[in-house]
Design a protein around this motif. Structure first.
Motif, mmCIF file in Angstrom:
data_model
loop_
_atom_site.group_PDB
_atom_site.id
_atom_site.type_symbol
_atom_site.label_atom_id
_atom_site.label_comp_id
_atom_site.label_asym_id
_atom_site.label_seq_id
_atom_site.Cartn_x
_atom_site.Cartn_y
_atom_site.Cartn_z
ATOM 1 N N LEU A 376 39.767 38.446 41.506
ATOM 2 C CA LEU A 376 38.337 38.391 41.216
ATOM 3 C C LEU A 376 38.092 38.555 39.711
ATOM 4 O O LEU A 376 37.315 37.813 39.112
ATOM 5 N N LEU A 377 38.807 39.499 39.098
ATOM 6 C CA LEU A 377 38.640 39.723 37.659
ATOM 7 C C LEU A 377 39.060 38.502 36.862
ATOM 8 O O LEU A 377 38.397 38.105 35.913
ATOM 9 N N GLU A 378 40.163 37.893 37.297
ATOM 10 C CA GLU A 378 40.635 36.698 36.588
ATOM 11 C C GLU A 378 39.586 35.603 36.676
ATOM 12 O O GLU A 378 39.294 34.911 35.714
ATOM 13 N N PHE A 379 39.012 35.479 37.865
ATOM 14 C CA PHE A 379 37.994 34.456 38.075
ATOM 15 C C PHE A 379 36.772 34.725 37.186
ATOM 16 O O PHE A 379 36.249 33.824 36.543
ATOM 17 N N LEU A 380 36.336 35.973 37.145
ATOM 18 C CA LEU A 380 35.140 36.312 36.366
ATOM 19 C C LEU A 380 35.352 36.078 34.872
ATOM 20 O O LEU A 380 34.410 35.890 34.126
ATOM 21 N N LYS A 381 36.625 36.068 34.479
ATOM 22 C CA LYS A 381 36.946 35.899 33.058
ATOM 23 C C LYS A 381 37.023 34.445 32.618
ATOM 24 O O LYS A 381 36.970 34.156 31.436
ATOM 25 N N THR A 382 37.173 33.525 33.580
ATOM 26 C CA THR A 382 37.335 32.117 33.196
ATOM 27 C C THR A 382 36.104 31.672 32.399
ATOM 28 O O THR A 382 34.991 32.120 32.673
ATOM 29 N N PRO A 383 36.327 30.783 31.411
ATOM 30 C CA PRO A 383 35.240 30.438 30.486
ATOM 31 C C PRO A 383 33.971 29.930 31.191
ATOM 32 O O PRO A 383 32.863 30.242 30.754
ATOM 33 N N ASP A 384 34.105 29.199 32.286
ATOM 34 C CA ASP A 384 32.906 28.671 32.957
ATOM 35 C C ASP A 384 32.095 29.774 33.617
ATOM 36 O O ASP A 384 30.934 29.586 33.940
ATOM 37 N N VAL A 385 32.752 30.886 33.891
ATOM 38 C CA VAL A 385 32.089 31.946 34.650
ATOM 39 C C VAL A 385 31.633 33.042 33.683
ATOM 40 O O VAL A 385 30.447 33.305 33.533
ATOM 41 N N ASN A 386 32.641 33.653 33.036
ATOM 42 C CA ASN A 386 32.375 34.602 31.950
ATOM 43 C C ASN A 386 31.356 35.699 32.283
ATOM 44 O O ASN A 386 30.310 35.789 31.665
#
Ligand code: GDP
Length: 622
Positions: A376-386
């Motif tokens: 989840l943290l990795e996902f939240l960090k992706t540039p599109d999500v941020n």
């Protein structure tokens, strides 16, 4: 039996570990059942072994089942360990020092439905962990008038289909390949796939008839041994990950682990990562289920003195209550220092803690295991999500978690939010959240959490924009066009060209002079381009502008009118106070810059932000 399980191949490769991922209802469970059931029914030599959380397929078995495939001769790995629980959770928990432990994954796609939200989520997870995968294009038996041939290799059965069935197969497969391409994935039917490293192999399957299963098994073995020989080399160092922490009647809290490399012994001193610090304990029992025929002995396990990788094992030991799923298990060797290993064991937790935003501003996230929290943290960090994160936790959402999230209410209200991934929220916590104004979003798909939160952010942002509309001043520099002064004083009506930035209705306009003074002309009341009323005029556009000192965005507004409404004696006039040589600029203020930064940061281009900086200099704003 233990001996059969731990048999090594001639090359001393260990068994690759395989996970199944995909959208709900695509047939993941059925596919696993199908792989297992055919075996049980046929009762062939070298039967499969049920382990804890995993099923072991020895090579004899795979060889037998792929014998109809001409190319399936050279298989060097000792077998295949397939994780029993399909889905994200087990995949994300199979981790070691941040990277994936799953050697290869099967991504299941329903041929009738194509890519679905969790398919895309799975692809993203696989990418993040750099895990190679193959696509099982499942449910081919649902193609119109499909003629099944149980457990046949897929090409044999495809050839036997009517022309229209083949044609439907081809059309649907092509469509799915296009969808995969949209996710930046090249794919190809596996028998046409020349470079299996560059394009994902697609294997059409049916979990009902077993068609394509031989191909699937063959490809899993082929790809793992071809692509990752080094990774599969058996090493004696223990590599072991906790998949689940479970309370079992009569045994207390146990941990289900996957031993990827090395050997575990009864009595080994182990260290695992816990919520309240490292847990040092001793293996009381190493358990696996009884072999199939003895399954009648319900609830009891087979005990082992030692077990060798790769294996799914249940471990009983004291003090495991706070162990965290998705972390490493360490064995303390004879000459090893427990303190160093304790530190090592907590690194998993620390690495995740390291992802918390340094600014201290962000949402709180909560998940059931370290693996899923990390995903989840990795996902939240992706540039599109941020989405920044200020706090993390594992397990159900309690009152204390709400208290922690509520700290944000003062700093950034929209971040006073908990994103709860696959965990329960206690009723007391929900009550407190309501009372304090903390938002909780729950979902068992990462994607959905993101959707809910972004929708909420959008709403609050729009609300805020509405509230601060009067104070948001967009940057522009305008030049009066020759012979285009239609009204010299309030309301001033002039033709202008937008030299920089953009002119927007509502923007206060002024004429700066060299001595640092400025002449306010009121706000832009209307704009017309070629007799058409517009709200905005972009850089380079020529526009007729009416500026009025009495104009406010909302007549009912509680607003601060910037600049103040001017009396007649203060009226500024073209020709007297300003002229063609003067530029007209938006009258920005410290407050207006802050409002833009807070609510329109991404909407303005870097060029427009530069213009704001330039105007800031003109108005001597600190
Ligand atoms: P999961 O949610 O991905 O684990 O999906 P399941 O394995 O539970 O399957 C969902 C539904 O699809 C069940 O009703 C299965 O019987 C059905 N199903 C699964 N695989 C196939 C298949 O290959 N062909 C057909 N016709 N139905 C399938």
């Amino acid at each position: 039996m233990a001996e059969a399980l731990t048999k090594r191949s001639a090359d001393d490769l260990r068994s690759p570990i395989c996970c199944i991922l995909g959208h709900v209802d695509t047939g993941k469970t059925k596919l696993l059942d199908c792989i297992r059931r055919t075996n049980v029914q046929e009762g062939e030599a070298g039967g499969i072994t049920q382990q804890i959380g995993a099923t072991y397929f020895p090579m004899e078995n795979i060889r037998e089942r792929t014998k109809e495939l001409p190319e399936a001769a050279n298989m060097r790995v000792p077998g295949l360990l397939v994780i029993d629980t399909p889905g994200h959770e087990s995949f994300t928990n199979l981790r070691s020092r941040g990277s994936g432990l799953c050697d290869i994954a099967i991504l299941v796609i329903d041929i009738m439905h194509g890519l679905e939200p969790q398919t895309i989520e799975s692809i993203n997870l696989l990418r993040m962990r750099k895990t190679p995968f193959i696509v099982a294009l499942n449910k081919v038996d649902r193609l119109y008038q499909w003629k099944p041939r149980n457990n046949a290799p897929i090409r044999t059965t495809l050839q036997e289909q009517e022309r229209h069935t083949k044609s439907e197969f081809e059309t649907r497969t092509k469509q799915i390949m296009v969808q995969l391409q949209e996710q930046s994935l090249n794919s190809e039917l596996y028998w046409k796939n020349k470079d299996k490293r560059k394009a994902v192999s697609i294997i059409p399957t049916s979990a009902i008839s077993g068609e394509g299963i031989p191909d699937l098994l063959y490809l899993l073995v082929l790809l793992t041994q071809e692509m990752m020989e080094k990774k599969l080399m058996y090493v004696s160092e223990v590599e072991c990950t906790v998949l689940e922490v479970k309370v079992v009647e009569g045994l207390g809290t146990t941990i289900d682990v996957v031993l990827v490399n090395g050997v575990l012994h009864e009595g080994d001193q182990i260290v695992v990562c816990g919520m309240q610090g490292p847990i040092v304990t001793t293996i009381r029992a190493l358990l696996t289920p009884h072999p199939m025929k003895e399954l009648r002995v319900k609830g009891s396990y087979q005990h082992h003195k030692e077990l060798k990788a790769a294996q799914g094992i249940k471990i009983t030991a004291q003090g495991l209550e706070h162990a965290i799923a998705g972390t490493q298990l360490y064995v303390v060797g004879e000459d090893e220092d427990v303190e160093t290993i304790k530190e090592e064991a907590m690194k998993d937790m620390k690495s995740v803690m390291g992802r918390i935003d340094k600014s201290g501003e962000g949402v709180c996230v909560q998940a059931s295991t370290l693996g899923s929290l990390e995903a989840l943290l990795e996902f939240l960090k992706t540039p599109d999500v941020n989405i920044p994160v200020s706090g993390i936790s594992i397990g159900p959402v309690h009152k204390k978690d709400i208290m922690r999230a509520s700290v944000m209410l003062e700093r950034k209200k929209e971040y006073a939010t908990i994103l709860a991934f696959d965990v329960k929220v206690t009723p007391e916590a929900r009550e407190l959240a309501e009372e304090l104004g903390v938002k909780i979003f729950t979902a068992d798909i990462i994607y959905h959490l993101f959707d809910q939160f972004t929708a909420y952010l959008k709403n609050t942002r729009e609300e805020k924009r509405r509230d601060t509309a009067e104070e948001a001043i967009f940057p522009c520099i305008l030049k009066i066009l020759p012979n285009c002064v239609f009204n010299k004083k309030d309301p001033i009506i002039v033709g202008v060209v937008v030299l920089d930035g953009f002119a927007k209705v509502g923007t206060p306009i002024c004429v700066p002079s060299k001595d640092g003074e400025f002449i306010d002309l009121g706000r832009i009341a209307s704009l017309e381009i070629n007799h058409k009323v517009v709200d905005v005029a972009k850089k380079g556009e020529e526009v007729a502008m009416k500026a009025s000192s009495g104009f406010t965005l909302f007549s009912f507004a509680h607003s601060v009118v910037v600049p103040q409404i001017m009396g007649d004696e203060n009226q500024k006039m073209f020709g007297r106070h300003f002229d063609y040589d003067d530029l007209l600029v938006s009258h920005i203020t410290r407050r207006s810059i802050d409002v833009l930064k807070e609510n329109y940061r991404t909407e303005l281009s870097s060029e427009e932000w530069k213009l704001i900086m330039k105007l800031k200099g003109i108005f001597r704003i600190l």
